[in-house]
Structures are given as C-alpha cells and as structure tokens.
Scaffold this active site. Sequence first.
Site, PDB file in Angstrom:
ATOM      1  CG  ASN A   1      68.334  41.054   1.030  1.00 59.93           C
ATOM      2  OD1 ASN A   1      68.015  40.667   0.137  1.00 59.93           O
ATOM      3  ND2 ASN A   1      68.610  40.440   2.069  1.00 59.93           N
TER       4      ASN A   1
ATOM      5  CD  GLU B   1      66.980  29.231  -0.431  1.00 67.21           C
ATOM      6  OE1 GLU B   1      67.555  29.594   0.833  1.00 67.21           O
ATOM      7  OE2 GLU B   1      67.291  28.391  -0.832  1.00 67.21           O
TER       8      GLU B   1
ATOM      9  CB  CYS C   1      68.225  36.336   4.814  1.00 65.92           C
ATOM     10  SG  CYS C   1      69.630  35.612   3.673  1.00 65.92           S
TER      11      CYS C   1
HETATM   12  P1  NAD Z   1      59.161  40.531   0.591  1.00 72.92           P
HETATM   13  O1  NAD Z   1      58.663  39.189   0.988  1.00 72.92           O
HETATM   14  O2  NAD Z   1      58.400  41.668   1.066  1.00 72.92           O
HETATM   15  O3  NAD Z   1      59.201  40.369  -0.820  1.00 72.92           O
HETATM   16  C1  NAD Z   1      60.044  39.530  -1.650  1.00 72.92           C
HETATM   17  C2  NAD Z   1      59.426  39.279  -3.259  1.00 72.92           C
HETATM   18  O4  NAD Z   1      58.260  39.050  -3.155  1.00 72.92           O
HETATM   19  C3  NAD Z   1      59.183  40.822  -3.843  1.00 72.92           C
HETATM   20  O5  NAD Z   1      59.745  40.708  -5.194  1.00 72.92           O
HETATM   21  C4  NAD Z   1      58.056  41.116  -3.797  1.00 72.92           C
HETATM   22  O6  NAD Z   1      57.419  42.191  -4.645  1.00 72.92           O
HETATM   23  C5  NAD Z   1      57.497  39.724  -3.848  1.00 72.92           C
HETATM   24  N1  NAD Z   1      55.862  39.691  -3.592  1.00 72.92           N
HETATM   25  C6  NAD Z   1      55.407  40.324  -2.441  1.00 72.92           C
HETATM   26  N2  NAD Z   1      53.946  39.913  -2.591  1.00 72.92           N
HETATM   27  C7  NAD Z   1      53.736  39.071  -3.416  1.00 72.92           C
HETATM   28  C8  NAD Z   1      52.707  38.282  -3.955  1.00 72.92           C
HETATM   29  N3  NAD Z   1      51.309  38.412  -3.616  1.00 72.92           N
HETATM   30  N4  NAD Z   1      52.968  37.652  -5.134  1.00 72.92           N
HETATM   31  C9  NAD Z   1      54.099  37.512  -5.685  1.00 72.92           C
HETATM   32  N5  NAD Z   1      55.260  38.238  -5.266  1.00 72.92           N
HETATM   33  C10 NAD Z   1      55.084  38.860  -3.916  1.00 72.92           C
HETATM   34  O7  NAD Z   1      60.728  40.512   1.351  1.00 72.92           O
HETATM   35  P2  NAD Z   1      61.676  41.887   0.943  1.00 72.92           P
HETATM   36  O8  NAD Z   1      61.293  42.886   2.070  1.00 72.92           O
HETATM   37  O9  NAD Z   1      62.038  42.139  -0.292  1.00 72.92           O
HETATM   38  O10 NAD Z   1      63.183  41.082   1.501  1.00 72.92           O
HETATM   39  C11 NAD Z   1      63.231  40.815   2.738  1.00 72.92           C
HETATM   40  C12 NAD Z   1      63.048  39.330   3.327  1.00 72.92           C
HETATM   41  O11 NAD Z   1      63.848  38.527   2.224  1.00 72.92           O
HETATM   42  C13 NAD Z   1      63.525  39.170   4.748  1.00 72.92           C
HETATM   43  O12 NAD Z   1      62.817  38.379   5.226  1.00 72.92           O
HETATM   44  C14 NAD Z   1      64.798  38.351   4.325  1.00 72.92           C
HETATM   45  O13 NAD Z   1      65.322  37.514   5.497  1.00 72.92           O
HETATM   46  C15 NAD Z   1      64.472  37.454   3.332  1.00 72.92           C
HETATM   47  N6  NAD Z   1      65.564  36.894   2.359  1.00 72.92           N
HETATM   48  C16 NAD Z   1      66.048  35.911   2.695  1.00 72.92           C
HETATM   49  C17 NAD Z   1      67.116  35.148   1.981  1.00 72.92           C
HETATM   50  C18 NAD Z   1      67.415  33.611   1.833  1.00 72.92           C
HETATM   51  O14 NAD Z   1      68.356  33.307   0.942  1.00 72.92           O
HETATM   52  N7  NAD Z   1      66.914  32.858   2.782  1.00 72.92           N
HETATM   53  C19 NAD Z   1      68.000  36.137   1.265  1.00 72.92           C
HETATM   54  C20 NAD Z   1      67.449  37.460   1.103  1.00 72.92           C
HETATM   55  C21 NAD Z   1      66.440  38.046   1.751  1.00 72.92           C
END
Ligand code: NAD
Length: 469
Positions: A148, A243, A277
């Site tokens: 995002n 995060e 988020c």
């Molecule tokens: P996601 O958890 O699907 O993916 C995040 C990252 O993890 C991606 O790069 C993905 O490829 C990777 N990933 C997935 N499976 C993995 C594995 N088995 N091993 C290693 N890496 C893996 O999240 P998303 O859909 O990309 O993003 C949305 C989420 O992120 C929402 O829940 C949002 O709230 C959160 N977010 C949090 C913050 C914060 O600062 N707290 C900021 C932005 C987004």
Amino acid sequence: MKMLINGRLKGEEKIEIRNPYNNEIIDKVPAASKEDAIEAISAAKKAKDEMISLTAHRISEALYDTSQELKKRSKEFSHLLALDSGKPIKAARDEVKRSIETLKLSAEESKRIYGETIPMDAGIGGKDFMGFTIRLPLGVIAAITPFNYPLNLAIHKVGPALASKNTVILKPSLKAPLSALKIGEILNEYFPPGAINVLTGKASIIGDEILKSEDIDKISFTGGFKTGKMIAENSGMKKLTLELGGNDPLIVLKDANIEKAVEGTIRGSYLYSGQICIAVKRIIIEEKIADEFVQKLVKETSKLKIGDPLDPKTDIGPLINEEAAIKIEKLVSEAIEDGAELLYGGGRNGNLFEPTILDNVKPSMRLVKEETFGPVSPIIRVKDADEALKVANSTCYALQAGVFTENIHEALRFASELEAGTVLINKQSTYRVDHMPFGGFDCSGMGKEGVKYAIEDMTRTKLIIFNKN
Ligand code: NAD
C-alpha cells in the site's frame, strides 16, 4: 524490471505486473529462486565489513544524494506508483514527497547514532572505573513490505538500516513491486555492492530462505496480522519489528466540532480507497449528534470523484485487485443483511468500489471486527462516552485512534484509556509524519518505526569499561 543482487541487476522478467485500474500489463519482474535468495543473503553478509568501514559522514552523503536523485525523478516515481499500486496521482505525489523526506531523515540520523557515558562509580564496586556505550549495526536486515505504501514503507526500513551500517535484503509485495526495485537501483549507485539487494517473486520461496537463514539478524516486517504472526512463529532467534494491521476508530463525542470530524472521516476512510493501516475503519459516535454528522458525511462523500488514478481529479481509484474489491463487497452486504443501513455507495465495478457509508453498524459485525481494507465508513452509534471507549477498545488491534471532542477532560481520559500506539485529539488516525515514533500494540504488532526509532531497533549496544588504575 530486474532484481538487484550483489550490486548487479538480475533475473528473467516473467511475472506480469498489472495496473489495478484497467488490468493492463505495465511491466514484468523476475521470480526469485531459492538460489537467488541464498545469493542475495550471502552478498549482504559479505558486504557487512565494507559497510562498517564507511564513515557516518560518507553514509549520510549517500542517503542524501539518493534523496536528491529521487527528488529529481519525482514525476517518474509518482507515475509508477499510480500505475502499479492504483493510487490516485495526488496521493502518489505525496508518497514520493514523504519518501524524499524519509531518506533525508535517514541521512540526518546516520550522524546521530550516539552512545552514552555510564557513571560507573554510582554503583558499589564502580570506583576507579569509567564506562561508555557504543551502538553497533545488527548485520543483515530483511525488510518485507506491503503493497500500500510500496516506496515510503520500503524506505522506512532501508533508510534506517543503511544509516546504521547494516546491509539489507528488501522483499517488496508482488502486488506493487516497481518503485522498490527502482529505488534499490538508485541506492546501489551510492552504496557498496551487496549492501542493498531487492528480491521479487513468490513470498513463500523468498520468505522461507529469510526465515531459516542464520545470516539474517533481523526481520523488519510490515503487512497483515496473519503473515506477521507466521513470521514471528518461524523466525527463531532473529530480532523482529512487526508493523501490522489496524482497526482504527474515529470517535465523535457529543461536544465535538462536527465539521472537523466529518473532514477527518472523509480523509481517513477514503484516502487510497481505505487501503491504509491507519485508515479510519470504525466511526464511533454519540447518538445525540449522530444524525447531524451522518447527513454532513453523506453530502461531503457525494462530492468525491471515482476513476483513473492518473487523472489528477480522481479522489478514489481502484482497490489493489478484484479479490480485494469482492471481499469488501461481501463484508458490506453481510453487514446490511445483519441490519446495517446503507446510506451511500455500496456498488462495485471490477476493482472499483464506491465510497460507502453504513449506519447502525454493530460492533459484532465482521465489517468492523476484522480489518476492512476498503473505502467504507461504518457508523456505530453509542449512548455515551463510556460506551464509546468500551467499543473502541473491543478489538485486538491497537494502532492509532482519533477522538473529536472540545471537552479537555474527555480528551485526557481518552488519551490515557484508549488502547492504541498513538492517540490523536481532534485529528483522525490517518496521520503520520515520518520522524514520529510509529507502531501499535497487540495484534497491530511490536517495535517502533520512524527513522530515529527504527535505528534504535536496528542497532545493539556495547559497553566498554576502563580501569583507571
Ligand atoms: P501481506 O501480509 O499480505 O503482505 C506483506 C508482505 O509480506 C508482502 O511483501 C508479502 O509478499 C509478504 N509475505 C507474504 N507471505 C510471506 C511469507 N510466507 N514469507 C515472507 N513474506 C511473506 O500484506 P499486504 O496485503 O501487502 O498489506 C496490507 C496489510 O499491511 C494490512 O493489514 C495493513 O494494515 C498492513 N500495513 C501495516 C502498516 C503499519 O505500519 N502498521 C503499514 C502498511 C500496511
């Protein structure tokens, strides 16, 4: 575009990256193999000594030069973000501005990695001793980032990591990987080969190697709760920053300035179609003023323009993919079946989802119990401030929370009793400046980002003691 491993661009470009607005292919990226991941990790390990030998002054200049290169190429990066993440160009430009700022902050903070002197003689047995601490890099940091804010959130990890002389494996989301690959290329011009590596491809292949590698010292992860939990459970003794998601409330108490609260809701619920988020995911409002608030919210929401992210007039672009849009559609219709009242929007056209207002939402509905990542304003009416507090604290997420009230006593009470990493008074949760400590509690994760705070978590403290005799 290619991956970056050990200072070289690499990999056959075969995974199609599509524009979420019209589904057109915009580029292709490589699918990293297990061997690619191992090569990147060993390059990052090898580059550690050279990074440590660089002066803070030289590192600061490299980060600053990168920020200036990004500034020069702002247009190109904003365009790329709008294309691969589907973010409206106005918001994409903001993200690029913030990314420049995050790099500049990293350049500044790289000169301020201080230790402290320890008054050894304050303890029994400390007479005749002198002590001081120094801060050292952890080594190799794996930075895993979500779709995002694909540029600024990557820089929030890579900037502080390099600033504190660590080396990095960056794994961006395949849903929007292009800006991370591009910033990696720029950083690579200013840092030793292997200091920054960027891998694209199947998360499980790259993730497995990162999780099991003994050469990775820390994982800094931003993404969903489920992925974060899996990482925490499988990362052994590695240090972790997580995060994760949020379910941020916007609380409107009976003495609030309603215009301000409506304005905060519009920005908080609909910026980047609510795929943030810290988006406003629940509006908790005292019954007494709810009708007036709702009427104004509907009026302001109806002014928003949905459409092509590249059109500067667009306020609301597509969701990241059709699966995400269908999920929101389901959650909205489920809430309506359970008694919520649809006041505005609710329609889906492919990946586009209208800004949607639902009244009389109950805290038990999935729409507000889980993290809903879409342009939805669910309104939960409560009888008083006590109930508002109880409802706000009823989910396991605790990222940020906004309270609108002109009553200083209530403001102070909510500031101390709300479960959230940040409480904002008279401002919606969807607010961040890049130097502030940022991060939530419980299901929203652990550790803080914000350049200075990320550096604290990416360094270890060594104590040195001198015997003066
Ligand atoms: P996601 O958890 O699907 O993916 C995040 C990252 O993890 C991606 O790069 C993905 O490829 C990777 N990933 C997935 N499976 C993995 C594995 N088995 N091993 C290693 N890496 C893996 O999240 P998303 O859909 O990309 O993003 C949305 C989420 O992120 C929402 O829940 C949002 O709230 C959160 N977010 C949090 C913050 C914060 O600062 N707290 C900021 C932005 C987004």
